[in-house]
Each structure stands twice: as C-alpha cells, then as structure tokens.
Design an enzyme around this catalytic site. Structure first.
Site, PDB file in Angstrom:
ATOM      1  N   HIS A   1       0.839  -1.201   0.000  1.00  8.79           N
ATOM      2  CA  HIS A   1       0.000   0.000   0.000  1.00  8.79           C
ATOM      3  C   HIS A   1       0.875   1.252   0.000  1.00  8.79           C
ATOM      4  CE1 HIS A   1      -3.204   2.809   0.875  1.00  8.79           C
ATOM      5  NE2 HIS A   1      -2.577   3.183   1.974  1.00  8.79           N
TER       6      HIS A   1
ATOM      7  N   GLN B   1       3.928   1.570  -1.133  1.00  2.00           N
ATOM      8  CA  GLN B   1       4.552   1.687  -2.447  1.00  2.00           C
ATOM      9  C   GLN B   1       3.552   2.258  -3.457  1.00  2.00           C
ATOM     10  OE1 GLN B   1       7.708   1.350  -1.372  1.00  2.00           O
ATOM     11  NE2 GLN B   1       8.160   0.236  -3.224  1.00  2.00           N
ATOM     12  N   ASP B   2       2.339   1.746  -3.427  1.00  2.00           N
ATOM     13  CA  ASP B   2       1.297   2.215  -4.332  1.00  2.00           C
ATOM     14  C   ASP B   2       0.986   3.688  -4.072  1.00  2.00           C
ATOM     15  OD1 ASP B   2      -0.812   1.807  -6.314  1.00  2.00           O
ATOM     16  OD2 ASP B   2      -2.189   1.992  -4.619  1.00  2.00           O
ATOM     17  N   HIS B   3       0.896   4.045  -2.817  1.00  2.00           N
ATOM     18  CA  HIS B   3       0.598   5.417  -2.421  1.00  2.00           C
ATOM     19  C   HIS B   3       1.675   6.367  -2.946  1.00  2.00           C
ATOM     20  CE1 HIS B   3      -1.886   7.978   0.111  1.00  2.00           C
ATOM     21  NE2 HIS B   3      -0.798   8.511   0.633  1.00  2.00           N
TER      22      HIS B   3
END
Length: 111
Positions: free
Chosen positions: A77, A79-81
C-alpha cells in the site's frame, strides 16, 4: 529505540500523502495565476517525495544486504501510495505548464 517496520512504512505513506497534497496545492495556485506559489508548492512536494523515496531506498538496501524484509499488504500500500503521488505530481506539473501557456496567451491577446 528505532522505529518499527510498520512505523517506517507509515512514514512512506505520510510523505507520499504530503507530496500529493502539495502538488494539488500547486495546481490551485496555478489556476489562480500565482505561478510563484505554485513553484514553491511543487518544490515542497519534491522534498516530500525525496523523504519517502529515501525511506523506501533504505528498506530495499537492507534487503539487498541480506536482511530479511517482510513484504506486507501495508508495505505494498505504501509503495502504491508513493507511486500514485509521483504520477499525479508529474501530471499536475504538465497541467501547470498549460496554465502558464494560457496565461501568456491571454496577456498577449490583451496587449
């Protein structure tokens, strides 16, 4: 006492969110024609991205050095953020460039 891995991961999320917020702040300034404030907000966004990226790099270097790093949903999450914040910032930079062009064209038209 050092940070836990969860606290470290939350730092990535926080800095990514701050970066995204500053990028949108820059867009608002550009929409109102204040390109100096827009640049300052983008610079602040860059600093937040650098902070998050440094934390991310530290985690990756630890793993590359043989330290076991547990990949969790929270880390994914984060990393995605961060990647979303970077992508949005880049898009906003392009939008600000368009606002600058529109501003110049409007000023040229008035002259």
């Amino acid at each position: 006492m050092g940070k836990t891995i969860e606290e470290t991961i939350f730092s990535i999320i926080i800095h990514g969110g701050n970066a995204r917020g500053k990028a949108y702040e820059a867009l608002k300034f550009a929409q109102s024609g204040d390109f100096e404030k827009a640049k300052k907000a983008l610079d602040e966004s860059d600093e937040e991205i650098k902070l998050a990226h440094n934390i991310q790099t530290d985690i990756i270097q630890k793993e590359a050095g043989g330290e076991k790093v547990e990949i969790s949903v929270l880390f994914v999450h984060a990393q995605d953020h961060l990647m979303t914040a970077i992508a949005e910032k880049e898009l906003i930079e392009n939008m600000i460039d368009l606002y600058k062009r529109i501003d110049r064209l409007e000023k040229d038209k008035e002259a």
